[in-house]
Design an enzyme around this catalytic site. Structure first.
Site, PDB file in Angstrom:
ATOM      1  N   GLU A 125     -17.693  -8.240 -16.941  1.00 58.99           N
ATOM      2  CA  GLU A 125     -16.791  -9.126 -16.205  1.00 58.99           C
ATOM      3  C   GLU A 125     -17.344  -9.327 -14.797  1.00 58.99           C
ATOM      4  OE1 GLU A 125     -12.756  -8.802 -16.991  1.00 58.99           O
ATOM      5  OE2 GLU A 125     -12.092  -9.707 -15.119  1.00 58.99           O
ATOM      6  N   ARG A 126     -17.450 -10.594 -14.412  1.00 57.50           N
ATOM      7  CA  ARG A 126     -17.996 -10.963 -13.091  1.00 57.50           C
ATOM      8  C   ARG A 126     -19.401 -10.397 -12.881  1.00 57.50           C
ATOM      9  NH1 ARG A 126     -14.427 -14.935 -12.865  1.00 57.50           N
ATOM     10  NH2 ARG A 126     -12.297 -14.188 -12.828  1.00 57.50           N
ATOM     11  N   GLU A 249      -2.376  -8.502 -13.070  1.00 57.18           N
ATOM     12  CA  GLU A 249      -2.998  -9.564 -13.865  1.00 57.18           C
ATOM     13  C   GLU A 249      -2.815  -9.338 -15.365  1.00 57.18           C
ATOM     14  OE1 GLU A 249      -7.041  -9.734 -12.289  1.00 57.18           O
ATOM     15  OE2 GLU A 249      -6.374 -11.170 -10.784  1.00 57.18           O
ATOM     16  N   ASP A 322      -8.515 -10.918  -2.321  1.00 58.36           N
ATOM     17  CA  ASP A 322      -9.395 -10.611  -3.455  1.00 58.36           C
ATOM     18  C   ASP A 322     -10.853 -10.903  -3.143  1.00 58.36           C
ATOM     19  OD1 ASP A 322     -10.362  -9.995  -5.922  1.00 58.36           O
ATOM     20  OD2 ASP A 322      -9.528 -11.744  -6.953  1.00 58.36           O
ATOM     21  N   GLU A 350     -19.035 -12.201  -7.060  1.00 53.42           N
ATOM     22  CA  GLU A 350     -18.087 -13.087  -7.741  1.00 53.42           C
ATOM     23  C   GLU A 350     -17.743 -14.299  -6.883  1.00 53.42           C
ATOM     24  OE1 GLU A 350     -14.352 -11.200  -8.744  1.00 53.42           O
ATOM     25  OE2 GLU A 350     -13.454 -13.100  -9.363  1.00 53.42           O
TER      26      GLU A 350
HETATM   27  C1  BDP Z   1     -10.656 -10.408  -9.554  1.00 53.26           C
HETATM   28  C2  BDP Z   1     -11.514 -10.823 -10.695  1.00 53.26           C
HETATM   29  C3  BDP Z   1     -11.052 -10.303 -12.020  1.00 53.26           C
HETATM   30  C4  BDP Z   1     -10.796  -8.807 -11.916  1.00 53.26           C
HETATM   31  C5  BDP Z   1      -9.803  -8.555 -10.815  1.00 53.26           C
HETATM   32  C6  BDP Z   1      -9.599  -7.078 -10.529  1.00 53.26           C
HETATM   33  O1  BDP Z   1     -11.540 -12.240 -10.726  1.00 53.26           O
HETATM   34  O2  BDP Z   1     -12.031 -10.602 -12.957  1.00 53.26           O
HETATM   35  O3  BDP Z   1     -10.324  -8.299 -13.108  1.00 53.26           O
HETATM   36  O4  BDP Z   1     -10.270  -9.092  -9.606  1.00 53.26           O
HETATM   37  O5  BDP Z   1     -10.155  -6.614  -9.546  1.00 53.26           O
HETATM   38  O6  BDP Z   1     -11.450 -10.505  -8.424  1.00 53.26           O
HETATM   39  O7  BDP Z   1      -8.891  -6.413 -11.246  1.00 53.26           O
END
Ligand code: BDP
Length: 656
Positions: A125-126, A249, A322, A350
Site C-alpha cells: 500500500e502506497r 478508515e 495526513d 505518497e
Molecule cells: C493514508 C493512506 C492510506 C493509509 C492511511 C493510514 O492514504 O493508504 O492506510 O493513511 O495511515 O495516508 O492508515
C-alpha cells in the site's frame, strides 16, 4: 564478562566471500565482525561491556582508538557493537580523520522502527518500489537474499525494528500458516538487531476463529488474544509487539462495541505484557462528522490521557491531517503527559510525487522536530519506501530518505546538511574525495531545497490535500466524486471562493488553533503573525491579502508555484554536472525522473493556477509562465495507474 573479537581485515576477507543463506551470521556481533571485515581496513576489537555508566541504553556504544592503531568498540549489547561498527565504517568512508572516530553514542529512542505497509498478496500500500520485499509466497522455505542486504542497510543506520505488514491488516497474518513465515523472517532479521512486530486486525478473533464478537471486554475474546499472543511468542521469542489501526478508515476497532480506544489497546497490552511486548496504537482517526478533520485525533485521544496500560504507546502522524507535503505538527504531541507517544513519519512519498520526484525529506522532519521536543517521544516509526525493485526505493535518491530516517531516529538533532553529506559520500559518489567542491555544493543544495520545491509546485502557503482522488499523484483541486465523503474532497481543504482561499481554523472558524499550546495558538490564530508557510492551513485569506513580500496573496501564490517549477528546472544541470562523479546506476534513472518531475511541476502549477484563477479572477503576474493548456484540458487528465511514469513529452498525450 568481556568477549573480544579481533579482526584482521586481510585474513577474514579471504575467508568471507559471499556467504550463502546457510552460512549467514548468527548474532549482531557476527554481523558487525563481517561488516568491518568487508568495509574497514584495520584491526577492531568488539567488546561487550556492561559496566560503562555512560552507555545508558543497550544500543549505546563507545569507540576508542588505541595507541597501537587498534580501535575498540564497546557496548552493553551485541546490537550496540553492530551500531558501533557501522559508525566506524561511516566515519572511515567519509574520510574523517581517525582522531574523530572516537565517540560515545546513545540513541535518542529505543524504538526506531520501520512500518511496512506490505500486504500478504505481495502488493504494498502506497509503495512505489515494486512488490513486497518479503516475498510472502516463497516463505518459510525460501528467504530472498535481498532481505539480508536490506537488513544490513537498516542496521547501518540504526533502525532496530520492523513492522512487517500493512496497518490495514489482514487477520490472516496471525494464522498458523503466516506465523511460520513471520518466524522465518524474524530469524533473518534478528542478527541485524532488528526485532519483528506485526500489524493486527482488531476483529481477528471473529475473522480467524469465528468468535461471535471482538469486543475487548468479552472474556472469550481476551482469552483468544492471550492464546494467540502465546502462539506468536512460541514462533518468535523476542517478538516486539503489535501495531494497531482501529476504527480508522473502515478498520474494525473497540468503538464498534461501544468501547474506547483505551479498552481496546489495554486488552492487547494485557496479552503482550507477560512477554515484554508492546502495543503501538495509532491515533490516525477521523470520521465523516462535521468536526474539522484536523481536530479529530486530539478530540478523541486527549481525554484518554492516563487511561492506557504502561506498555501502550500512542503512534501519532507528524501532522494532524495526513502526511501532506507540509503540515504544522499534530497538537496531540505534548498534550498527553501520562501517555507515551511515538511519531509516525512517512518515508514513502505518497503525497510527494511517489518515486518519480526527488524530495529529500530530512528538512521536513527537521521542521517537525523544531516544534516537537525529541525528548518528549518514546520512539519513532517511518512508513517504509522499500520494495523488490532493483533500486530498492524506486527512485535512486529516495534511498537518502531511508538513510535520513534511520539517522534521525538515532539522533533527531542531526542536521539535514550533515545527513545529506553523509549519504552522498557513502552512497552517491564513486570517489568522494575526488569530487570538485562545486559539484558537492550543487548536489547538497539540490537535496536540501528539494522538499521546499515540491511544496512550492504542489501546495504552497499551507494549501493541503488538493490531490487527485485515490492515487494522490497529480493535482485535482476541482475533484468532486459524487457520493464521496466531503473530507476526502480537495474543496473541503482549500475552500477557494470569490473572497479568498484557505481553511479557517482560527478562533472564528473551526478553532483547531485552540488545540495548540497558548504561545502557538496566538501566533497561528492571528493572520498577521501566522507563519506564511501555514497561512492557508489556518486562515481563509482574501486574495488581496498583503503578504510580507508586499505582494497580494494571489500574486504570491503564483510566484510560489513558479518558484517550484524553476527549482526543479535548476536541478537538471546540477545533476548533469555531477555525472562523472556518480556511482554506476545513478545518472540515467535520476536524469529521466528529473524530466518527469519538471513536467509534473508545470502540470501542478498550471492546473492549480488556472483553477484558482476562476475564483480570484486575477491575472497571472508578470514572470509567471502562461499555462500550456486550458483548464478543461487539465480537468480531463486521468491517471490510469498508481505511480505513473509518463513515457512521452506531451503531458496530455500520456496523462489523459
Ligand atoms: C493514508 C493512506 C492510506 C493509509 C492511511 C493510514 O492514504 O493508504 O492506510 O493513511 O495511515 O495516508 O492508515
Amino acid at each position: 564478562m568481556k568477549v573480544a573479537v579481533y579482526i584482521v581485515f586481510a585474513i577474514l576477507l579471504a575467508s568471507c566471500g559471499n556467504p550463502g543463506v546457510a552460512s549467514r551470521p548468527g548474532s549482531p556481533q557476527d554481523v558487525a565482525a563481517r561488516y568491518l571485515a568487508e568495509n574497514y581496513p584495520g584491526r577492531v576489537a568488539l567488546d561487550i561491556d556492561t559496566s560503562d555508566s555512560e552507555l545508558a541504553t543497550p544500543d549505546a556504544f563507545r569507540v576508542v582508538r588505541g595507541g597501537d592503531g587498534e580501535v575498540r568498540v564497546t557496548s552493553p549489547s551485541a546490537a550496540g557493537l553492530l551500531y558501533g561498527a557501522c559508525h566506524l565504517v561511516r566515519m572511515h568512508a567519509s574520510g574523517a580523520d581517525s582522531a574523530d572516530f572516537d565517540a560515545v553514542e546513545v540513541p535518542a529512542y529505543s524504538l526506531r522502527l520501520l512500518n511496512h505497509w506490505d500486504n500478504l498478496d505481495g502488493t504494498v500500500e502506497r509503495g512505489y518500489a515494486g512488490r513486497s520485499i518479503w516475498r510472502w509466497d516463497a516463505l518459510p522455505d525460501s528467504v530472498s537474499p535481498d532481505i539480508y542486504d536490506y537488513a544490513m542497510r537498516c542496521a547501518a543506520v540504526g533502525i532496530n525494528g520492523i513492522v512487517l505488514n500493512n496497518v490495514n491488516a489482514s487477520p490472516r497474518v496471525l494464522s498458523a500458516e503466516y506465523l511460520s513465515k513471520v518466524r522465518a523472517l524474524a530469524d533473518v532479521l534478528r542478527p541485524y538487531g532488528l526485532r519483528t512486530y506485526l500489524s493486527v486486525n482488531f476483529a481477528s478473533p471473529a475473522a480467524l476463529d469465528s468468535l461471535p464478537t471482538a469486543d475487548p471486554l468479552d472474556r472469550d475474546v481476551r482469552r483468544w488474544w492471550d492464546a494467540k499472543v502465546d502462539e506468536v511468542y512460541d514462533s518468535v521469542p523476542d517478538f516486539g509487539g503489535f501495531l494497531v489501526k482501529a476504527n480508522s478508515e473502515g478498520q474494525p476497532g473497540p468503538c464498534d462495541y461501544g468501547r474506547s480506544h483505551a479498552d481496546g489497546a489495554n486488552m492487547l497490552a494485557g496479552a503482550l505484557a507477560p512477554h515484554g511486548g508492546i502495543v503501538m496504537w495509532r491515533a490516525f482517526v477521523y470520521s465523516a462528522s462535521d468536526a474539522d478533520r484536523a481536530k479529530q485525533a486530539y478530540q478523541e485521544f486527549e481525554p484518554l490521557d492516563g487511561d492506557f496500560a504502561p506498555n501502550v504507546i500512542l503512534q501519532i502522524k507528524n501532522g494532524p491531517v495526513d502526511f501532506q507535503p507540509r503540515e504544522p505538527y499534530s497538537p496531540l504531541f505534548g498534550a498527553m503527559p501520562h501517555t507515551p507517544q511515538m511519531a509516525e513519519l512517512q518515508i514513502t512519498q505518497e503525497y510527494l510525487g511517489h518515486s518519480n520526484h526527488l524530495a529529500f525529506l530530512a528538512p521536513m522532519w527537521n521542521e517537525f522536530f523544531q516544534y516537537v521536543e525529541p525528548g518528549s517521544l518514546s520512539g519513532i516509526a517511518g512508513v517504509s519506501n522499500v520494495g523488490d525493485n532493483a533500486c530498492m526505493t524506486g527512485h535512486p535518491m529516495a534511498d537518502a530518505n531511508l538513510y535520513a530516517f534511520g539517522r534521525m531516529a538515532w539522533n533527531p538533532r542531526l542536521t539535514p546538511e550533515r545527513i545529506a553529506d553523509e549519504w552522498t559520500v557513502l552512497h552517491l559518489y564513486g570517489d568522494a574525495a575526488a569530487v570538485p567542491d562545486s559539484v558537492k555544493e550543487g548536489i547538497r543544495r539540490m537535496m536540501l531545497s528539494s522538499h521546499e520545491a515540491v511544496v512550492d509546485y504542489m501546495m504552497p502557503l499551507g494549501l493541503h490535500h488538493i490531490f487527485a482522488f485515490g492515487h494522490h499523484y497529480g493535482p485535482e483541486p476541482w475533484c468532486d466524486v459524487p457520493g464521496s465523503r466531503p473530507d476526502w474532497m480537495p474543496r473541503y481543504y482549500h475552500r477557494a471562493d470569490r473572497a479568498g482561499i484557505g481553511f479557517d481554523r482560527t478562533s472564528h472558524g473551526s478553532n483547531a488553533v485552540e488545540q495548540y499550546p497558548d504561545s502557538l495558538r496566538c501566533v497561528f490564530d492571528d493572520i498577521a503573525t501566522c507563519p506564511e508557510k501555514f497561512l492557508l492551513w489556518f486562515h481563509h485569506a482574501p486574495w488581496t491579502h498583503r503578504m510580507s513580500s508586499g505582494r497580494t496573496l494571489w500574486d504570491e501564490l503564483c510566484f510560489a508555484y513558479q518558484r517550484g517549477v524553476r527549482a526543479v528546472d535548476g536541478f537538471i544541470p546540477v545533476w548533469d554536472a555531477a555525472r562523472p562523479w556518480l556511482k554506476d546506476g545513478f545518472y540515467e534513472p535520476v536524469a529521466a525522473k528529473l524530466k518527469v518531475q519538471a513536467k509534473d511541476a508545470r502540470w501542478w502549477r498550471d492546473a492549480c493556477l488556472l483553477y484558482f484563477s476562476t475564483f480570484s479572477r486575477m491575472p497571472l503576474p508578470e514572470g509567471v509562465e502562461v499555462p500550456e493548456h486550458s483548464l478543461s484540458d487539465y480537468m480531463r487528465v486521468k491517471l490510469p495507474i498508481d505511480n505513473y511514469t509518463c513515457p512521452s513529452d506531451s503531458l496530455l498525450d500520456c496523462y489523459r
